[in-house]
Design an enzyme around this catalytic site. Structure first.
Site, PDB file in Angstrom:
ATOM      1  CE  LYS A 181       5.922 -64.727  24.916  1.00 26.36           C
ATOM      2  NZ  LYS A 181       7.197 -64.213  25.364  1.00 26.36           N
ATOM      3  CG  HIS A 238      10.371 -67.891  16.980  1.00 23.95           C
ATOM      4  ND1 HIS A 238      11.709 -67.654  16.854  1.00 23.95           N
ATOM      5  CD2 HIS A 238       9.990 -67.317  18.143  1.00 23.95           C
ATOM      6  CE1 HIS A 238      12.122 -66.951  17.878  1.00 23.95           C
ATOM      7  NE2 HIS A 238      11.107 -66.746  18.687  1.00 23.95           N
ATOM      8  CG  HIS A 272      12.743 -70.871  20.234  1.00 20.70           C
ATOM      9  ND1 HIS A 272      11.466 -70.434  20.073  1.00 20.70           N
ATOM     10  CD2 HIS A 272      13.199 -70.328  21.382  1.00 20.70           C
ATOM     11  CE1 HIS A 272      11.148 -69.656  21.097  1.00 20.70           C
ATOM     12  NE2 HIS A 272      12.181 -69.571  21.902  1.00 20.70           N
TER      13      HIS A 272
HETATM   14  N1  ARG Z   1      13.132 -69.258  27.535  1.00 23.34           N
HETATM   15  C1  ARG Z   1      14.203 -68.370  27.191  1.00 23.34           C
HETATM   16  C2  ARG Z   1      13.917 -67.686  25.872  1.00 23.34           C
HETATM   17  O1  ARG Z   1      13.236 -68.205  25.024  1.00 23.34           O
HETATM   18  C3  ARG Z   1      15.528 -69.047  27.089  1.00 23.34           C
HETATM   19  C4  ARG Z   1      15.999 -69.719  28.344  1.00 23.34           C
HETATM   20  C5  ARG Z   1      17.467 -69.824  28.385  1.00 23.34           C
HETATM   21  N2  ARG Z   1      17.946 -70.555  29.514  1.00 23.34           N
HETATM   22  C6  ARG Z   1      18.195 -70.078  30.729  1.00 23.34           C
HETATM   23  N3  ARG Z   1      18.623 -70.886  31.641  1.00 23.34           N
HETATM   24  N4  ARG Z   1      17.983 -68.817  31.003  1.00 23.34           N
HETATM   25  O2  ARG Z   1      14.412 -66.581  25.654  1.00 23.34           O
END
Ligand code: ARG
Length: 566
Positions: free
Chosen positions: A127, A130, A133
Site C-alpha cells: 500500500k 501516503h 504515514h
Molecule cells: N501498519 C499499521 C497502519 O498502517 C500501523 C501499525 C502500528 N503499530 C502497531 N504496533 N500496531 O495502520
C-alpha cells in the site's frame, strides 16, 4: 551552569514558612513578559500558613530580598514576588555553557542506563506510503532523537504491516487482474489499483472475501506459491519505502513487522488460555473486556488465523524478552486508541507487570483540503510526490531570491523536505489537520525554512566577521534588551528538550526554536553586530554563535538539516 531558578528558590526558602524547597521550585513561574522579571513567585498559597494577605507577604519578601546581591532587583506586584536576575551573570553562564557543550547543548544524561523502544512509521506493505504515514514517521523520528539526546539507549522499530488478510485480497486480485510487468514497473501504484478493484468487485461478489480468507490461510500455513507472491510484494514495497526514508534521512534498527511474529503466536495464545482469558465465541476466540468498558478483542478467527491485535501482543512480549525495555513507545494514529487500550489491558491481565511501560503516543488525522483520504477508494497523496514537489518549489524560490546560493539542488532538498517535516512537528500532535500545498510551501512565518534561514544568516554573520569565537569577552555588551531576551530563550532550551520528552511532544521544541529564531532576528535588527569596538563585536558574535548552535541543535533534534548558506 548556574541554576538560577534554584538560586531564587533558595532565597525564597529563607524568607517563607511551611514550604519545602522542591515545592517552592515547582511554584516558581516564568512571567509572561520581561517587565515582570525573570522569575515570579506567587504568594497566594502562603496566605494560610503565614496568616497574611498575599500582597503583604510579597511585599515583605521583596523588601528583604532586594538587599541580596544575587539579584539585580526584587519587586512585588499583585501578590507576586518578581525576581530580576543579574543580566551579566545570566548571559555569561548561558553562553559559556553553550560553548562548552556545543552540539550536545540541550541534551543531558538523565536517560543513561535506560532503554527506550520507539516504534514508528510502520506502513503497510503493498500500500502506498501516503501523507497519512508521514505523521508517525516524522513525529516518531523526532521522539527517538529527543530521547537519544537525553542519553537513553534507543531502539527504532518499524513494525511493518506485512501480514494479515489484506494479503489474501492482494493475491486474489493479482491473480485475477494483475500482470507481472506492471507490478515491476510501478509496484505500489499497481498493487493499490488491484486492492481498490478488489473492494469494488467484492461489493457485487462477496464470495471474493471468502476466497481471500482462504488464500491468507494458505499464506499462514506456508504454501510456497502464496509465500513467494507475498515476499515479492514485500520487497517491491520496501524499495519504495526506502526511497522515502532516504529523503527524510531516517533509518531503523529493526524492520521486524507483523509477519515476524507469525510463528510466535501459539505460545501467546497458550499463555492467554492458561490465564483463563480466552473465550469461545462463534468458533472464534476472544478476550472479554466488558468489565473495563471495552468491546471484546478478537484474538483468533474461526479458521484459526490470528489478527493484528494478536501480533501486537506477541510483539510486545518478544520486545520485553529480547530488549528488556524500560519504555516501549508506539507512535500510531489516534484512530487506533481502542486497539491499544485493549491490548495494553490484555498484557496486564496476562500478568505482565511491564504493561505500564508501554505507551501509545497518538496523533490526529490528516485530511486533504478537498476531502478525506481513504486507501480503499484509492484517493491518496503519495508522500514521495509531496516531498519532490516541495523540493522543486523550494528550488524555484531560491532561484528567485538570487541569493548567490551555490548548490541549489542540495539546499532545495534540505529546505523543501525540512518544510514538510517542520509543519508536521510544529502543531500539537493530537490536533487534526488539513494538508494543503499552500501551507506546506509557505516559506514565511512560523515555518521550518524560516528557522533554517535564520540559522544560515547567523552562519553568514560569523563567516563574514572572520574572527575566532571564545568566551573571553566582556559580557556587559550583550545585556541589552533584545540580546538578553535571546539569551534567555537559549538558556531555556535544555528544559524545553526535557519537556518535549516528558510530553512526547516535539512541537514543544519546534515552537521554541521558532522563538529563538525570532529573538535572533530581533537582535540582528536592533543591534549593530559588526562594529568598530572590537570588544563589543566579539561579545556580540559570541551570542550569534550561541544562537546558531541552539538553532542547529534544535533543527537536528527534529530530524531536519541546517544548511549554512541559503
Ligand atoms: N501498519 C499499521 C497502519 O498502517 C500501523 C501499525 C502500528 N503499530 C502497531 N504496533 N500496531 O495502520
Amino acid at each position: 551552569m548556574t541554576d538560577f531558578k534554584q538560586q531564587v528558590a533558595e532565597a525564597l526558602k529563607e524568607k517563607t514558612e511551611g514550604l519545602e524547597l522542591n515545592e517552592i521550585t515547582g511554584m516558581i513561574e516564568i512571567p509572561p513578559n520581561s517587565e515582570m522579571g525573570d522569575f515570579a513567585f506567587p504568594c497566594f498559597k502562603l496566605a494560610k500558613t503565614m496568616r497574611k494577605a498575599p500582597n503583604l507577604i510579597a511585599e515583605g519578601i521583596a523588601g528583604e530580598l532586594s538587599e541580596a546581591e544575587t539579584f539585580e532587583k526584587v519587586e512585588n506586584k499583585g501578590g507576586y514576588v518578581n525576581f530580576f536576575l543579574n543580566k551579566k551573570a545570566v548571559v555569561q553562564s548561558t553562553l559559556e555553557e553553550v560553548m562548552d557543550k556545543g552540539a550536545k547543548y540541550g541534551g543531558s544524561s538523565v536517560g543513561a542506563g535506560k532503554k527506550v523502544i520507539v516504534e514508528y512509521s510502520s506502513p503497510n506493505i503493498a500500500k502506498p506510503f501516503h501523507i497519512g504515514h508521514i505523521r508517525s514517521t516524522v513525529i516518531g523520528n523526532a521522539i527517538y532523537k529527543i530521547y537519544d539526546f537525553l542519553g537513553y539507549e534507543t531502539i527504532r522499530i518499524n513494525h511493518l504491516g506485512d501480514y494479515g488478510t489484506q494479503f489474501g485480497k492482494m493475491i486474489v486480485a493479482y491473480r485475477k487482474w494483475g500482470n507481472k510487468e506492471e507490478v515491476e514497473n510501478e509496484p505500489i501504484k499497481t498493487l493499490l489499483g488491484l486492492y481498490v478493484k478488489f473492494h469494488e468487485e467484492a461489493e457485487a461478489h462477496p464470495e471474493l472475501e471468502d476466497e481471500a480468507r482462504e488464500v491468507f490461510k494458505k499464506l499462514e500455513d506456508g504454501e510456497a506459491e502464496e509465500v513467494e507472491l507475498w515476499k515479492w510484494f514485500r520487497e517491491e514495497s520496501l524499495k519504495e519505502f526506502s526511497r522515502v526514508y532516504d529523503m527524510l534521512g531516517i533509518t531503523f534498527d529493526s524492520y521486524a513487522g507483523e509477519s515476524f511474529y507469525s510463528d510466535k503466536m501459539d505460545r501467546i495464545t497458550d499463555m492467554m488460555a492458561e490465564k483463563g482469558l480466552l473465550q469461545k465465541s462463534d468458533g472464534a476466540e476472544i478476550v472479554d473486556l466488558s468489565e473495563y468498558g471495552m468491546s471484546p478483542a478478537l484474538i483468533r478467527k474461526k479458521d484459526g488465523s490470528t489478527l493484528y491485535i494478536t501480533r501486537d501482543i506477541a510483539a510486545a512480549v518478544y520486545r520485553k524478552e529480547h530488549y528488556n525495555f524500560d519504555k516501549n513507545i508506539y507512535v500510531v494514529a489516534a484512530q487506533q486508541n481502542l486497539h491499544f487500550q485493549q491490548w495494553f489491558k490484555i498484557i496486564e491481565l496476562m500478568g505482565f507487570d511491564w504493561a505500564d511501560q508501554c505507551v501509545h503516543i497518538n496523533f490526529g488525522l490528516v485530511s486533504l483540503d478537498d476531502g478525506t483520504m481513504s486507501t480503499r477508494k484509492g484517493k491518496v497523496v503519495f508522500l514521495e510526490d509531496v516531498l519532490n514537489r516541495a523540493v522543486e518549489k523550494t528550488a524555484e524560490i531560491i532561484k528567485e531570491k538570487n541569493s548567490g546560493c551555490e548548490d541549489i539542488d542540495k539546499v532545495a532538498k534540505q529546505v523543501g523536505i525540512g518544510a514538510v517535516v517542520f509543519q508536521e512537528l510544529s502543531n500539537n500532535r493530537i490536533k487534526d489537520y488539513t494538508f494543503s500545498w499552500d501551507k506546506v510551501l509557505n516559506f514565511e512565518g512560523e515555518t521550518g525554512p524560516y528557522v533554517q534561514y535564520t540559522h544560515a544568516r547567523a552562519c553568514s554573520v560569523l563567516r563574514n566577521a572572520k574572527v575566532n569565537i571564545d568566551t573571553n569577552v566582556d559580557y556587559s555588551y550583550i545585556t541589552g534588551e533584545s540580546a538578553y531576551e535571546l539569551t534567555k530563550l537559549i538558556l531555556r532550551f535544555p528544559q524545553v528538550v526535557q519537556d518535549s520528552a516528558d510530553k512526547y511532544e516535539p512541537s514543544v521544541a519546534a515552537r521554541h526554536i521558532i522563538d529563538v529564531a525570532q529573538a535572533f532576528n530581533k537582535f540582528y535588527h536592533d543591534e549593530h553586530i559588526i562594529v568598530e569596538n572590537e570588544e563589543e563585536q566579539k561579545a556580540k558574535l559570541l551570542l550569534v554563535d550561541a544562537a546558531r548552535q541552539t538553532l542547529l541543535n534544535g533543527l537536528s533534534l527534529l530530524g531536519m538539516e541546517a544548511p549554512e548558506r541559503m
